[in-house]
Design an enzyme around this catalytic site. Structure first.
Site, short mmCIF file in Angstrom:
data_model
loop_
_atom_site.label_atom_id
_atom_site.label_comp_id
_atom_site.label_asym_id
_atom_site.label_seq_id
_atom_site.Cartn_x
_atom_site.Cartn_y
_atom_site.Cartn_z
N TYR A 145 0.84 -1.15 0.11
CA TYR A 145 -0.12 -0.47 -0.36
C TYR A 145 1.00 1.54 -0.45
CZ TYR A 145 -3.64 2.94 1.85
OH TYR A 145 -4.37 4.11 1.92
N GLY A 148 3.03 1.03 -3.03
CA GLY A 148 2.44 1.27 -4.23
C GLY A 148 1.86 3.24 -4.64
N ARG A 186 -10.92 -1.08 10.48
CA ARG A 186 -10.30 0.27 10.56
C ARG A 186 -10.70 1.33 11.80
NH1 ARG A 186 -9.84 3.61 5.10
NH2 ARG A 186 -12.17 2.54 4.83
N VAL A 187 -9.92 1.37 12.66
CA VAL A 187 -9.87 1.51 14.23
C VAL A 187 -11.37 1.69 14.81
CG1 VAL A 187 -8.62 4.04 14.22
CG2 VAL A 187 -8.84 1.66 16.26
N SER A 189 -14.15 2.12 12.97
CA SER A 189 -15.42 1.07 13.14
C SER A 189 -15.36 0.41 13.27
CB SER A 189 -15.96 0.78 11.25
OG SER A 189 -14.65 0.97 10.61
N GLY A 205 -1.05 -3.45 20.68
CA GLY A 205 -0.17 -2.40 20.95
C GLY A 205 -0.70 -1.84 22.29
N GLY A 207 -1.41 0.80 23.32
CA GLY A 207 -2.51 2.52 22.42
C GLY A 207 -1.87 3.40 22.76
N THR A 210 -0.15 7.03 18.13
CA THR A 210 -1.59 7.99 18.16
C THR A 210 -1.87 8.49 16.40
OG1 THR A 210 -0.11 10.10 17.12
CG2 THR A 210 -0.12 9.78 19.84
N ASP A 273 3.95 -0.75 12.29
CA ASP A 273 2.24 0.06 12.80
C ASP A 273 3.33 1.84 12.68
OD1 ASP A 273 -0.41 -0.52 13.48
OD2 ASP A 273 -0.05 1.29 14.85
P1 NAD Z 1 -12.51 1.52 0.55
O1 NAD Z 1 -12.16 0.29 0.84
O2 NAD Z 1 -13.71 1.96 1.01
O3 NAD Z 1 -13.07 1.95 -0.87
C1 NAD Z 1 -12.09 1.74 -1.94
C2 NAD Z 1 -12.93 0.86 -3.33
O4 NAD Z 1 -11.99 1.10 -4.40
C3 NAD Z 1 -14.23 0.31 -2.93
O5 NAD Z 1 -15.03 0.89 -3.22
C4 NAD Z 1 -13.34 -0.89 -3.48
O6 NAD Z 1 -14.16 -1.27 -4.21
C5 NAD Z 1 -13.03 0.38 -4.48
N1 NAD Z 1 -11.43 -0.61 -5.27
C6 NAD Z 1 -10.53 -1.36 -4.88
N2 NAD Z 1 -9.86 -1.83 -5.81
C7 NAD Z 1 -10.32 -1.20 -7.60
C8 NAD Z 1 -9.66 -2.34 -8.79
N3 NAD Z 1 -8.68 -2.84 -8.71
N4 NAD Z 1 -10.50 -1.61 -9.65
C9 NAD Z 1 -11.28 -0.85 -9.69
N5 NAD Z 1 -11.93 -0.78 -7.65
C10 NAD Z 1 -11.15 -0.92 -6.42
O7 NAD Z 1 -12.21 2.80 1.28
P2 NAD Z 1 -11.81 4.39 1.24
O8 NAD Z 1 -11.65 4.80 2.98
O9 NAD Z 1 -13.12 4.84 0.83
O10 NAD Z 1 -10.46 5.01 0.29
C11 NAD Z 1 -10.65 6.07 -0.84
C12 NAD Z 1 -9.69 6.23 -1.51
O11 NAD Z 1 -8.66 6.81 -0.33
C13 NAD Z 1 -8.49 4.79 -1.40
O12 NAD Z 1 -7.30 5.08 -2.80
C14 NAD Z 1 -7.59 5.77 -0.53
O13 NAD Z 1 -5.94 4.54 -0.58
C15 NAD Z 1 -7.32 6.80 -0.18
N6 NAD Z 1 -7.46 7.17 0.96
C16 NAD Z 1 -8.18 6.51 2.11
C17 NAD Z 1 -7.63 6.80 3.58
C18 NAD Z 1 -9.11 6.91 4.98
O14 NAD Z 1 -8.71 7.37 6.06
N7 NAD Z 1 -10.45 6.75 4.53
C19 NAD Z 1 -6.57 7.41 3.64
C20 NAD Z 1 -5.58 7.98 2.59
C21 NAD Z 1 -6.32 7.26 1.35
N1 UDP Z 2 -6.33 -0.36 15.53
C1 UDP Z 2 -6.63 -1.09 17.17
N2 UDP Z 2 -7.50 -1.57 16.92
C2 UDP Z 2 -8.15 -2.12 15.75
C3 UDP Z 2 -7.98 -1.60 14.15
C4 UDP Z 2 -6.89 -0.45 14.88
O1 UDP Z 2 -5.52 -0.48 18.05
O2 UDP Z 2 -9.02 -2.33 16.04
C5 UDP Z 2 -4.83 0.41 15.70
C6 UDP Z 2 -3.75 -0.03 14.72
O3 UDP Z 2 -2.69 -0.50 14.83
C7 UDP Z 2 -3.26 2.19 14.55
C8 UDP Z 2 -4.55 2.40 14.60
O4 UDP Z 2 -5.84 2.07 15.59
O5 UDP Z 2 -2.26 2.32 15.48
C9 UDP Z 2 -5.03 2.75 13.03
O6 UDP Z 2 -5.54 2.16 12.79
P1 UDP Z 2 -5.88 1.90 10.98
O7 UDP Z 2 -6.25 0.56 10.68
O8 UDP Z 2 -7.62 2.58 11.56
O9 UDP Z 2 -5.97 2.90 10.74
P2 UDP Z 2 -3.61 2.81 9.51
O10 UDP Z 2 -3.02 2.44 10.51
O11 UDP Z 2 -3.91 2.39 8.28
O12 UDP Z 2 -3.38 4.79 10.58
#
Ligand code: NAD
Ligand code: UDP
Length: 311
Positions: A145, A148, A186-187, A189, A205, A207, A210, A273
């Site tokens: 990720y 990528g 994710r945390v 939800s 971990g 907690g 941040t 993490d």
């Molecule tokens: P999400 O997983 O809810 O949504 C991603 C969507 O992309 C889904 O509908 C999934 O089915 C679709 N998808 C995945 N791979 C695909 C593919 N190969 N072809 C077509 N569709 C595909 O995630 P999100 O939180 O809505 O994130 C949306 C974008 O924002 C992502 O690119 C993510 O990297 C970026 N982003 C989100 C967060 C966040 O906190 N939510 C943070 C940083 C970046």
């Molecule tokens: N995390 C947690 N419990 C969970 C899900 C996530 O403690 O049920 C932690 C995770 O290890 C990270 C932080 O919460 O330190 C945020 O995680 P998330 O997956 O939401 O996002 P990201 O790590 O990509 O920032």
């Protein structure tokens, strides 16, 4: 009428973006392979004549005409889901971006790339500003990720320099809101669903790590403003809420706000993490005139209400 392609449009952020663009009078083409997206999310505008849904995977080239703007959001964003098939994730983040940039070339469209605070990895400076190059493990479990998305930014810059594509790069920090799936992983939800179901909240971990949590409406406003900037502003620009909380603080907040009797359990911390994360948003403030409006408590109330109706 502006024709806008939203890849990943049936995902969490994509659903909010499609709704906003429809409200603004755009014709919206929502393209998604439904890996982490859901048709339920887009059900309420499915019959809107200005909305089209295309079941497609961006790893395969996509042909379309008369597209004015592309928001490239397609990519799983939750660690559980992007690590489920890491090779597929990096293909989406690299080949998918190439396909969308090629589409932008053919259509002379403007393209906004949803990049991430993960490009900073486990940051050694705090808060993170855009000129920081990051501290990313290239061979770890998050790399499909993180690397990528870094490559996605490189591709945007190269298409911009070599082919004159109009690009916009945003780095999104942890964002939450309604339309996250209950199994998103994710945390925010996870904690809310666990609290509402009376299950223990799982802290990975100690907690003490941040995160800075942004409510989705603030992000959407920033995205629209970014797309509307002059062509010479390409970013990258951080979009996030600088309010920083430990994961333990978040757990206590969710328990208190839901009135749950859930306990907290501690599970192993996943590899790589990040220990801390907080955006410096001066660039977004200066160029977009943007800053988040919704504090964590207010945003959490909305998501708790959303999941109460569904769990
Ligand atoms: P999400 O997983 O809810 O949504 C991603 C969507 O992309 C889904 O509908 C999934 O089915 C679709 N998808 C995945 N791979 C695909 C593919 N190969 N072809 C077509 N569709 C595909 O995630 P999100 O939180 O809505 O994130 C949306 C974008 O924002 C992502 O690119 C993510 O990297 C970026 N982003 C989100 C967060 C966040 O906190 N939510 C943070 C940083 C970046
Ligand atoms: N995390 C947690 N419990 C969970 C899900 C996530 O403690 O049920 C932690 C995770 O290890 C990270 C932080 O919460 O330190 C945020 O995680 P998330 O997956 O939401 O996002 P990201 O790590 O990509 O920032």
């Amino acid at each position: 009428m502006k024709r806008v392609l939203v890849t990943g449009g049936a995902g969490f952020i994509g659903t909010h973006l499609c709704r906003r663009l429809l409200r603004e009078g755009c014709h919206v083409i929502c393209l998604d392979n439904l890996f982490t997206g859901s048709e339920h999310n887009i059900a309420f505008f499915r019959n809107n004549p200005n909305f089209e849904f295309v079941l497609h995977d961006i790893v395969t080239p996509y042909e379309a005409e008369d597209i004015d703007e592309i928001y490239n959001l397609a990519c799983p964003a939750s660690p559980v889901h992007y690590q489920y098939d890491a090779i597929k994730t990096i293909k989406t983040a690299v080949m998918g971006v190439i396909n969308m940039l090629d589409l932008a070339v053919k259509n002379r469209a403007k393209i906004l790339q949803a990049s991430t605070s993960e490009v900073y990895g486990d940051p050694t400076i705090h808060p993170q500003y855009e000129s920081y190059w990051g501290n990313v493990n290239p061979i770890g479990i998050r790399s499909c990720y993180d690397e990528g998305k870094r490559c996605g930014e490189t591709l945007c810059m190269d298409y911009h320099r070599q082919n004159g594509v109009r690009i916009k790069i945003i780095r999104i920090f942890n964002t939450y809101g309604p339309y996250m799936l209950p199994n998103d992983g994710r945390v925010v939800s996870n904690f809310i669903v666990q609290a509402l179901q009376g299950e223990p909240l799982t802290i990975y971990g100690t907690g003490e790590q941040t995160r800075s949590f942004q409510y989705v409406d603030d992000l959407i406003e920033g995205m629209i403003r970014m797309m509307d900037t002059d062509d010479d502003f390409i970013g990258p620009v951080n979009l996030g809420n600088p309010g920083e909380f430990t994961i333990l603080e978040l757990a206590h907040k969710v328990i208190q706000m839901t009135g749950s009797k859930s306990e907290i359990v501690f599970k192993p911390l996943p590899h790589d993490d990040p220990k801390q994360r907080k955006p410096d948003i001066s660039l977004a403030q200066q160029v977009l005139g943007w800053k988040p409006q919704i504090p964590l408590d207010k945003g959490l109330r909305q998501v708790i209400k959303y999941f109460k109706e569904r769990c």
